[in-house]
Design a protein around this motif. Structure first.
Motif, PDB file in Angstrom:
ATOM      1  N   LEU A   9      56.507 -48.314  27.993  1.00 58.90           N
ATOM      2  CA  LEU A   9      56.075 -47.715  29.261  1.00 58.90           C
ATOM      3  C   LEU A   9      55.684 -46.252  29.111  1.00 58.90           C
ATOM      4  CD1 LEU A   9      58.671 -49.360  31.651  1.00 58.90           C
ATOM      5  CD2 LEU A   9      56.229 -49.843  31.520  1.00 58.90           C
ATOM      6  N   ASP A  10      56.479 -45.495  28.361  1.00 57.25           N
ATOM      7  CA  ASP A  10      56.158 -44.073  28.149  1.00 57.25           C
ATOM      8  C   ASP A  10      54.876 -43.921  27.329  1.00 57.25           C
ATOM      9  OD1 ASP A  10      58.327 -43.140  29.586  1.00 57.25           O
ATOM     10  OD2 ASP A  10      59.636 -43.050  27.830  1.00 57.25           O
ATOM     11  N   GLY A  11      54.701 -44.784  26.344  1.00 55.78           N
ATOM     12  CA  GLY A  11      53.476 -44.750  25.534  1.00 55.78           C
ATOM     13  C   GLY A  11      52.245 -45.094  26.366  1.00 55.78           C
ATOM     14  N   LEU A  12      52.372 -46.098  27.220  1.00 56.89           N
ATOM     15  CA  LEU A  12      51.252 -46.461  28.093  1.00 56.89           C
ATOM     16  C   LEU A  12      50.887 -45.331  29.043  1.00 56.89           C
ATOM     17  CD1 LEU A  12      51.964 -50.195  28.959  1.00 56.89           C
ATOM     18  CD2 LEU A  12      50.068 -49.280  27.624  1.00 56.89           C
ATOM     19  N   LEU A  13      51.877 -44.610  29.513  1.00 53.41           N
ATOM     20  CA  LEU A  13      51.616 -43.470  30.392  1.00 53.41           C
ATOM     21  C   LEU A  13      50.784 -42.405  29.664  1.00 53.41           C
ATOM     22  CD1 LEU A  13      52.139 -41.971  33.092  1.00 53.41           C
ATOM     23  CD2 LEU A  13      54.167 -41.009  31.991  1.00 53.41           C
ATOM     24  N   ALA A  14      51.190 -42.061  28.442  1.00 51.17           N
ATOM     25  CA  ALA A  14      50.462 -41.050  27.671  1.00 51.17           C
ATOM     26  C   ALA A  14      49.056 -41.533  27.304  1.00 51.17           C
ATOM     27  CB  ALA A  14      51.245 -40.677  26.419  1.00 51.17           C
ATOM     28  N   LEU A  15      48.951 -42.804  26.922  1.00 51.97           N
ATOM     29  CA  LEU A  15      47.630 -43.350  26.575  1.00 51.97           C
ATOM     30  C   LEU A  15      46.714 -43.419  27.793  1.00 51.97           C
ATOM     31  CD1 LEU A  15      48.570 -46.182  24.066  1.00 51.97           C
ATOM     32  CD2 LEU A  15      47.413 -44.014  23.576  1.00 51.97           C
ATOM     33  N   THR A  16      47.266 -43.704  28.943  1.00 52.26           N
ATOM     34  CA  THR A  16      46.468 -43.731  30.170  1.00 52.26           C
ATOM     35  C   THR A  16      45.929 -42.336  30.480  1.00 52.26           C
ATOM     36  OG1 THR A  16      47.747 -45.582  31.037  1.00 52.26           O
ATOM     37  CG2 THR A  16      46.499 -44.277  32.634  1.00 52.26           C
ATOM     38  N   ALA A  17      46.767 -41.327  30.326  1.00 52.50           N
ATOM     39  CA  ALA A  17      46.313 -39.947  30.557  1.00 52.50           C
ATOM     40  C   ALA A  17      45.214 -39.574  29.562  1.00 52.50           C
ATOM     41  CB  ALA A  17      47.484 -38.977  30.440  1.00 52.50           C
ATOM     42  N   ALA A  18      45.375 -39.977  28.307  1.00 50.23           N
ATOM     43  CA  ALA A  18      44.359 -39.682  27.289  1.00 50.23           C
ATOM     44  C   ALA A  18      43.057 -40.419  27.609  1.00 50.23           C
ATOM     45  CB  ALA A  18      44.877 -40.068  25.910  1.00 50.23           C
ATOM     46  N   TYR A  19      43.153 -41.662  28.062  1.00 54.58           N
ATOM     47  CA  TYR A  19      41.963 -42.438  28.400  1.00 54.58           C
ATOM     48  C   TYR A  19      41.221 -41.818  29.582  1.00 54.58           C
ATOM     49  CZ  TYR A  19      38.983 -46.307  29.774  1.00 54.58           C
ATOM     50  OH  TYR A  19      37.908 -47.069  30.119  1.00 54.58           O
ATOM     51  N   ILE A  20      41.949 -41.409  30.589  1.00 56.48           N
ATOM     52  CA  ILE A  20      41.317 -40.760  31.748  1.00 56.48           C
ATOM     53  C   ILE A  20      40.629 -39.471  31.315  1.00 56.48           C
ATOM     54  CG2 ILE A  20      41.806 -39.580  33.932  1.00 56.48           C
ATOM     55  CD1 ILE A  20      43.991 -41.756  34.393  1.00 56.48           C
ATOM     56  N   ALA A  21      41.263 -38.720  30.409  1.00 53.21           N
ATOM     57  CA  ALA A  21      40.641 -37.494  29.896  1.00 53.21           C
ATOM     58  C   ALA A  21      39.377 -37.821  29.098  1.00 53.21           C
ATOM     59  CB  ALA A  21      41.632 -36.728  29.026  1.00 53.21           C
ATOM     60  N   LEU A  49      55.608 -33.480  29.249  1.00 50.95           N
ATOM     61  CA  LEU A  49      56.165 -33.402  30.598  1.00 50.95           C
ATOM     62  C   LEU A  49      57.156 -34.532  30.850  1.00 50.95           C
ATOM     63  CD1 LEU A  49      52.978 -32.517  32.682  1.00 50.95           C
ATOM     64  CD2 LEU A  49      54.925 -31.033  32.196  1.00 50.95           C
ATOM     65  N   ASN A  50      56.810 -35.720  30.398  1.00 53.12           N
ATOM     66  CA  ASN A  50      57.641 -36.900  30.629  1.00 53.12           C
ATOM     67  C   ASN A  50      58.926 -36.864  29.809  1.00 53.12           C
ATOM     68  OD1 ASN A  50      58.306 -39.479  31.615  1.00 53.12           O
ATOM     69  ND2 ASN A  50      57.216 -40.474  29.962  1.00 53.12           N
TER      70      ASN A  50
END
Length: 134
Positions: A9-21, A49-50
């Motif tokens: 879950l934490d990895g998906l959160l970081a990857l989602t932020a990177a993808y949006i960027a 942050l997380n």
């Protein structure tokens, strides 16, 4: 199994932020190097942050909240301070590389925490708190 759920879950959160960027940088027609910095900054920034700030404030990252675990200091079951959490965050990336190499060569891959911090189930922590008087 809880540990891997929290990692996922934490990895998906970081990857989602990177993808949006990445998508945002593509729409802004940024040069390749600036795009790289934007994507890396977003992924690592959200991860920081997380794993560091939110864990200091709430005792767990978003993934750990979801699987009902908390991060505590090994010595007294208190919430770890920022320097310890920062070392743990940086060490997590190094551990990930070592873990992948160990898995490729069928070596021992024990995830012992080198910062004196442990992951515990929330219900176990609630039972432990009266013993420490907090």
């Amino acid at each position: 199994m809880r540990r891997f759920g929290a990692i996922l879950l934490d990895g998906l959160l970081a990857l989602t932020a990177a993808y949006i960027a990445l998508i945002s940088a593509g729409h802004a027609d940024l040069p390749a190097l600036q795009t790289f910095y934007t994507v890396a900054g977003a992924g690592f920034g959200i991860s920081f942050l997380n794993h560091v700030l939110l864990t200091r404030i709430g005792g767990a990252s978003l993934g750990k909240f979801a699987v009902r675990t908390r991060v505590i200091r090994e010595t007294d079951a208190s919430r770890p301070r920022l320097p310890r959490l920062f070392r743990r965050w940086l060490g997590g990336y190094l551990f990930l590389v070592v873990w992948i190499i160990a898995a490729c060569f069928d070596m021992e891959d024990d995830p012992e925490d080198f910062c004196g911090v442990r992951l515990v189930r929330y219900k176990d922590l609630r039972a432990l708190v009266p013993a420490y008087g907090r």
